[in-house]
Design a protein around this motif. Structure first.
Motif, mmCIF file in Angstrom:
data_model
loop_
_atom_site.group_PDB
_atom_site.id
_atom_site.type_symbol
_atom_site.label_atom_id
_atom_site.label_comp_id
_atom_site.label_asym_id
_atom_site.label_seq_id
_atom_site.Cartn_x
_atom_site.Cartn_y
_atom_site.Cartn_z
ATOM 1 N N ALA A 110 0.837 -1.202 0.000
ATOM 2 C CA ALA A 110 0.000 0.000 0.000
ATOM 3 C C ALA A 110 0.868 1.247 0.000
ATOM 4 O O ALA A 110 1.941 1.284 0.603
ATOM 5 C CB ALA A 110 -0.921 -0.010 1.208
ATOM 6 N N LYS A 111 0.392 2.288 -0.703
ATOM 7 C CA LYS A 111 1.133 3.544 -0.739
ATOM 8 C C LYS A 111 1.034 4.254 0.607
ATOM 9 O O LYS A 111 -0.023 4.205 1.261
ATOM 10 C CB LYS A 111 0.574 4.433 -1.840
ATOM 11 N N PRO A 112 2.111 4.941 1.043
ATOM 12 C CA PRO A 112 2.102 5.581 2.373
ATOM 13 C C PRO A 112 0.983 6.600 2.528
ATOM 14 O O PRO A 112 0.372 6.696 3.596
ATOM 15 C CB PRO A 112 3.489 6.235 2.447
ATOM 16 N N GLU A 113 0.679 7.366 1.446
ATOM 17 C CA GLU A 113 -0.363 8.378 1.595
ATOM 18 C C GLU A 113 -1.735 7.738 1.795
ATOM 19 O O GLU A 113 -2.576 8.272 2.530
ATOM 20 C CB GLU A 113 -0.388 9.310 0.375
ATOM 21 N N ARG A 114 -1.967 6.572 1.172
ATOM 22 C CA ARG A 114 -3.239 5.878 1.381
ATOM 23 C C ARG A 114 -3.328 5.301 2.788
ATOM 24 O O ARG A 114 -4.390 5.288 3.403
ATOM 25 C CB ARG A 114 -3.416 4.761 0.347
ATOM 26 N N ILE A 115 -2.195 4.796 3.312
ATOM 27 C CA ILE A 115 -2.189 4.281 4.686
ATOM 28 C C ILE A 115 -2.488 5.404 5.662
ATOM 29 O O ILE A 115 -3.290 5.263 6.599
ATOM 30 C CB ILE A 115 -0.825 3.635 4.999
ATOM 31 N N LYS A 116 -1.877 6.577 5.437
ATOM 32 C CA LYS A 116 -2.104 7.720 6.331
ATOM 33 C C LYS A 116 -3.542 8.178 6.280
ATOM 34 O O LYS A 116 -4.118 8.603 7.275
ATOM 35 C CB LYS A 116 -1.161 8.854 5.931
ATOM 36 N N GLU A 117 -4.160 8.081 5.082
ATOM 37 C CA GLU A 117 -5.541 8.533 4.932
ATOM 38 C C GLU A 117 -6.547 7.545 5.498
ATOM 39 O O GLU A 117 -7.492 7.935 6.195
ATOM 40 C CB GLU A 117 -5.822 8.750 3.442
ATOM 41 N N LEU A 118 -6.340 6.239 5.217
ATOM 42 C CA LEU A 118 -7.336 5.232 5.579
ATOM 43 C C LEU A 118 -7.040 4.535 6.895
ATOM 44 O O LEU A 118 -7.954 4.187 7.639
ATOM 45 C CB LEU A 118 -7.438 4.180 4.466
ATOM 46 N N LEU A 119 -5.740 4.291 7.194
ATOM 47 C CA LEU A 119 -5.370 3.534 8.401
ATOM 48 C C LEU A 119 -4.284 4.279 9.155
ATOM 49 O O LEU A 119 -3.130 3.836 9.233
ATOM 50 C CB LEU A 119 -4.871 2.135 8.007
ATOM 51 N N VAL A 142 -3.656 4.633 12.217
ATOM 52 C CA VAL A 142 -3.058 3.937 13.379
ATOM 53 C C VAL A 142 -2.131 2.813 12.922
ATOM 54 O O VAL A 142 -1.438 2.213 13.743
ATOM 55 C CB VAL A 142 -4.175 3.356 14.270
ATOM 56 N N GLN A 143 -2.105 2.492 11.625
ATOM 57 C CA GLN A 143 -1.273 1.404 11.125
ATOM 58 C C GLN A 143 -0.067 1.930 10.346
ATOM 59 O O GLN A 143 0.529 1.198 9.557
ATOM 60 C CB GLN A 143 -2.104 0.501 10.192
ATOM 61 N N GLU A 144 0.300 3.205 10.525
ATOM 62 C CA GLU A 144 1.366 3.799 9.717
ATOM 63 C C GLU A 144 2.705 3.090 9.917
ATOM 64 O O GLU A 144 3.544 3.065 9.028
ATOM 65 C CB GLU A 144 1.512 5.284 10.056
ATOM 66 N N ASP A 145 2.943 2.506 11.111
ATOM 67 C CA ASP A 145 4.215 1.852 11.387
ATOM 68 C C ASP A 145 4.206 0.382 10.980
ATOM 69 O O ASP A 145 5.219 -0.305 11.147
ATOM 70 C CB ASP A 145 4.541 1.977 12.879
ATOM 71 N N GLU A 146 3.090 -0.155 10.500
ATOM 72 C CA GLU A 146 2.989 -1.559 10.144
ATOM 73 C C GLU A 146 2.933 -1.722 8.628
ATOM 74 O O GLU A 146 2.564 -0.802 7.902
ATOM 75 C CB GLU A 146 1.726 -2.174 10.769
ATOM 76 N N ALA A 147 3.327 -2.937 8.183
ATOM 77 C CA ALA A 147 3.240 -3.243 6.755
ATOM 78 C C ALA A 147 1.777 -3.429 6.366
ATOM 79 O O ALA A 147 1.035 -4.132 7.041
ATOM 80 C CB ALA A 147 4.044 -4.512 6.448
ATOM 81 N N VAL A 148 1.383 -2.782 5.276
ATOM 82 C CA VAL A 148 0.004 -2.866 4.804
ATOM 83 C C VAL A 148 0.031 -3.328 3.356
ATOM 84 O O VAL A 148 0.764 -2.772 2.539
ATOM 85 C CB VAL A 148 -0.739 -1.514 4.919
ATOM 86 N N ILE A 149 -0.746 -4.342 3.035
ATOM 87 C CA ILE A 149 -0.821 -4.873 1.680
ATOM 88 C C ILE A 149 -2.117 -4.396 1.031
ATOM 89 O O ILE A 149 -3.165 -4.323 1.684
ATOM 90 C CB ILE A 149 -0.747 -6.423 1.696
ATOM 91 N N ALA A 150 -2.052 -4.030 -0.238
ATOM 92 C CA ALA A 150 -3.223 -3.570 -0.996
ATOM 93 C C ALA A 150 -3.545 -4.613 -2.065
ATOM 94 O O ALA A 150 -2.712 -4.926 -2.909
ATOM 95 C CB ALA A 150 -2.953 -2.217 -1.644
#
Length: 918
Positions: A647-656, A658-666
């Protein structure tokens, strides 16, 4: 649509150019036709004549060669014979082909061919053979009989006749060519004349449309300048160009002048009314009596400012068209009611759509309720001297408001002047009395002055207290209004939710009963006739029963999942999920579906995507299965693509956040299907909500899949978003974080039964239907042999579910019934129009394209088949469903899942009595 002068001129020129172009095309077409005719004559006829001569020459060569060989015995004389024998068939066939457009000449030519063949076989070959055998006697006898000569003479006669016919055809073609040339000249002259007339007509129409309105506008402007214009007149508009804009501007000017003239005239009439009036009651009564008709009001009231007890009060002083029993108050304090609020705010109030019973206007013939209310303050030096209120049966217009606004100051000044004069007269009358008592009352006045000062102080305190109370009342009113608005919004939301749940229950009833119907019918047939069936037939029945059971289990699981989520009974088990295995897993599950629907299916794994993530693999797989199932369901052509990437960092910041420090898969699922309207892209994630929840929807389903996806995604700590464009496809993107520790959503699975409880609607016949059903069974008893009744009958089955179709067709064909199936109502109508003679129709209700209700109405009214028995098959367990089917045109009604014996019983009744159900 605006159509300006430039466009008109360009349109005229375009018409002329198009006419000229069409003329050139016509002339060119005729010239091309003439050229083709010339080429045809010069090529076809000449080649035809040459081939005729060639065939005659070939025959002559054969005859000459044969005679030379007979006379000399030298084989060299046979060379012309053999050359002619080889060439004439080819030349004959070419000649026959050229005559393809002339069947009569072909037949004439075909009559020549047998003569040629007869001469060759009976004369040419025969004589040559005799000569080679040195049988001179036989040769002499043949020539003495003149057999060959007779055939040859006949050939020459037919060739001469054939050639004469062809020459005559050539002459006719040349004559037609000459006539066509003359016709082209006539057409050319005619087109030039028509284009000239059309040019003159276009020029005349354009000039008239431009000049006519300009002249009318000029006359109107001149009359305005000469002050002779009728302000009520308007310029009639028949064009949509700049002339229309000029005319509309002139009409607006006339309308503005008409309003100004009306206001000024009425201002003058009312102003002259004030002269000589010295009583305030007479002034207000005259004012309201004069102004009310001007405003087209049917009721009017004037409230004058009075000071009573040190407090300003607006008292009712005059009224227009008042009845004996008035509902309105006689006075208002500042801020009390609309009258008091108008005085407090110093602004006009205009209210339309008054409720019934607000006030009644009576006459000798009855009573009416006004629909519009106008309340205005009368200001003098920014002080409200009076408030006027008018009611009308129709809305007040702008010129009424302008007149009232301009009258405010003059009427207010008149009120002040009359009150001043009345006060002066009162003071003059009292001055003499006061002078006489002045000395005696000086001490008393001193005491009264002190008391008055005290009263004023008390009044000030009271006014402050009242103002505070007014503020509290206003605040409370605002709070009550806010609470009322919230209750109304909640009520609307509750009604909408109730409707969606009602639609959901109807669709869920259909979805559950459809596979259940197949299971019950086929299982009953297996029980009754299983021993008589072949193994392949039993296997096919079992396969359909198994498929229907799986579909039923899937529907029940969806309901259970949603119930467990809402009850908080879902456990999230975090484990390591191998991301690299997801592409192969999804291809193995949905590859066959893509191949069956002829769709491109790709699963793309980004090289930088994490290899392993910590999450609940079962729930993740369930989410992906739902998304892909929807994608294949709503895609008829094109492709479906799955992309797995970080997942792109800006999408993580927008949608999740609280998960900014964790790996997020899109994980995104993209299809080229029907798409989702923008106003439906959020409601599809809500339970019981679907883009299309009607009975004739194109696609089935319960509407729970995406709701379950959203809830599972929330439990996994992720987010799901959709981007879609109607008719172009959709993209659902799933953002799943790698969870550091095991999270669970409270509760256990122990109470699944209670959390997943589902109230099933039991549908039974009412007493009247039971009696009807019993009577039908009695009729059935007298029919005779059942097998003979069903055998050879022609039944149309209308159902979109292939399993139901298979089950019912199998059951009916065993009775000897001929069954034809239609997948929806529109196809059923086509079959009935193309193939009449059906004995009965079995009609499902919920189908795509055209549902059962519409189809039955079309059969009865559009096709006129009023006596054709129709039995409705429905899984909708809704109230009054039987009556609804009967109103649509059904002869009878049976609920799904079907009892096959009951179905046969109904069919026997309607196949025997064949009466009009209406």
């Amino acid at each position: 649509m605006s159509y300006n002068i430039q466009a008109k001129i360009m349109t005229g020129y375009l018409c002329i150019i198009l006419c000229l172009g069409a003329s050139l095309l016509i002339v060119n077409d005729r010239m091309t036709g003439l050229q083709n005719e010339v080429e045809f004559i010069s090529k076809h006829d000449i080649e035809l004549h040459d081939l005729i001569n060639q065939v005659q020459k070939n025959i002559l060569d054969m005859e000459t060669g044969m005679r030379g060989y007979v006379i000399t015995g030298d084989d060299q004389y046979l060379e012309p014979y053999e050359a002619g024998s080889r060439s004439w068939p080819d030349n004959y066939n070419k000649l026959h082909t050229l005559l393809a457009n002339n069947p009569e000449q072909q037949r004439n030519l075909e009559q020549i061919k047998p003569l040629i063949a007869s001469w060759i076989s009976n004369t040419g070959e025969y004589v040559i053979t005799l000569k080679k055998e040195n049988n001179e006697a036989a040769v002499n006898r043949h020539f003495e009989q003149n057999t060959g000569k007779k055939i040859m003479d006949q050939l020459r006669t037919q060739f001469d006749s054939f050639l004469a016919d062809e020459k005559k055809l050539t002459s006719d073609r040349i004559a037609n060519l000459t006539q066509s040339n003359t016709n082209v000249k006539i057409v050319l002259y005619t087109i030039v004349g028509i284009v000239s007339l059309l040019t003159l007509a276009v020029a005349l129409i354009l000039s008239r449309s431009i000049v006519r309105t300009i002249k009318q506008v000029v006359r109107t402007i001149r009359s305005i300048a000469d002050s002779e214009v009728d302000l009520t007149a308007r310029i009639e508009l028949n064009t949509r160009d700049e002339i229309r804009d000029l005319a509309e501007a002139t009409n607006r000017l006339l309308g503005s002048l008409e309003k100004q003239n009306w206001v000024q005239k009425n201002m003058t009439d009312i102003s002259t009314m004030y002269q000589g009036v010295t009583d305030i009651a007479a002034l207000t009564q005259a004012f309201v009596t004069k102004l009310a008709p001007m405003l087209e009001a049917v009721y009017g009231v004037v409230y004058l400012r009075r000071t009573i007890g040190g407090q300003e009060v607006y008292v009712k002083t005059a009224a227009y068209a008042a009845s004996g029993e008035e509902k309105g108050a006689l006075s208002f304090r500042s801020g009390e009611g609309l009258v008091g609020q108008c005085a407090l705010d110093k602004r006009l109030f205009l209210i339309d759509s008054l409720p019934e019973g607000h006030i009644a206007i009576t006459s000798g013939l009855g009573a009416s309720s006004p629909r519009s209310l106008l309340i205005a303050p009368i200001l003098v030096d920014d002080r409200v001297e009076a408030v006027v209120e008018f009611a009308a049966l129709q809305p007040f217009v702008s010129q009424h408001l302008t007149l009232l606004d301009q009258l405010q100051e003059k009427f207010g000044s008149a009120i002040t002047n009359v009150l001043g004069r009345m006060e002066v007269e009162r003071l003059l009358a009292e001055s003499q009395m006061m002078t006489e008592e002045l000395q005696a009352q000086s001490e008393e006045l001193q005491a009264q002055a002190e008391e008055l000062q005290m009263q004023q102080e008390q009044l000030r305190i009271t006014n402050e207290h009242l103002e505070e109370q007014n503020l509290n009342v206003e605040q409370r009113a605002l709070e009550l209004k806010k609470a009322k608005d919230e209750l109304e919004a909640y009520s609307v939301k509750l009604q909408t939710s109730s409707q969606y749940k009602t639609d959901f229950l109807a669709n869920m009833s259909h979805e559950l009963r459809t596979p259940l119907n197949s299971i019950l019918i086929l299982s009953q047939m297996l029980v009754e006739t299983g021993a008589e069936m072949e193994t392949a037939e039993v296997e096919e029945y079992s396969r359909v029963v198994n498929t229907a059971g799986q579909d039923l289990l899937r529907l029940i699981n969806d309901i259970l999942d949603l119930s467990k989520i809402e009850a908080g009974k879902i456990d999230i088990v975090t484990d390591e999920v191998n991301v690299t295995e997801l592409p192969q897993l999804m291809k193995s599950l949905f590859g066959p579906v893509a191949a069956r629907k002829n769709l491109d299916f790709e699963v793309l794994l980004h090289p930088e995507a994490p290899k392993v993530i910590a999450t609940d693999g079962q729930r993740l797989q369930q989410i992906l299965n739902n998304l892909l199932s929807n994608a294949f369901k709503f895609t008829e052509r094109g492709s479906i693509t799955v992309r797995i990437e970080p997942a792109k960092p800006e999408r993580i910041k927008e949608l999740l956040p609280v998960q900014e420090d964790e790996a997020v898969i899109a994980i995104s699922v993209t299809d080229t299907g029907i798409g989702i309207p923008i106003d439906k892209q959020q409601l599809i994630f809500e339970a019981f909500r679907q883009v299309d929840g009607t009975t004739n929807r194109q696609y089935g389903g319960t509407g729970l899949g995406l709701s379950i996806c959203r809830e599972f995604t929330r439990l996994l700590g992720g987010s799901i978003v959709v981007r879609s464009e109607l008719h172009k496809g959709s993209t659902f993107t799933l953002y799943i974080p790698s969870r550091r520790e095991t999270d669970s959503q409270g509760g256990t699975m122990a109470d699944e039964a209670s959390a997943a409880s589902f109230a099933e609607v039991a549908v039974t016949r009412d007493p009247q239907e039971e009696a009807s059903y019993a009577q039908e069974n009695e009729v059935e008893d007298g029919v005779g042999s059942d097998v003979q009744l069903f055998k050879g009958k022609k039944v149309l089955l209308v159902d979109d579910d292939s399993r139901n179709v298979f089950a019912l067709v199998s059951a009916l064909e065993k009775k000897g019934v001929s069954v034809m199936a239609a997948e929806h109502g529109k196809r059923a109508l086509e079959i009935l129009e193309e193939q009449p003679g059906f004995d009965l129709v079995l009609m499902d209700i919920m189908m795509p394209v055209m549902d059962g209700y519409e189809t039955m109405e079309a059969i009865r009214h559009r096709l006129g088949l009023t006596k054709l028995p129709i039995i409705a098959l429905t899984a909708k367990a809704m109230k009054n469903e039987r009556e609804k089917c009967r109103e649509a045109g059904a002869s009878d009604y049976i609920m799904k899942p079907l009892n096959i014996d009951q179905l046969f019983s109904l069919m026997r009744v309607w196949l025997t009595k064949q009466v009009n159900p209406f």
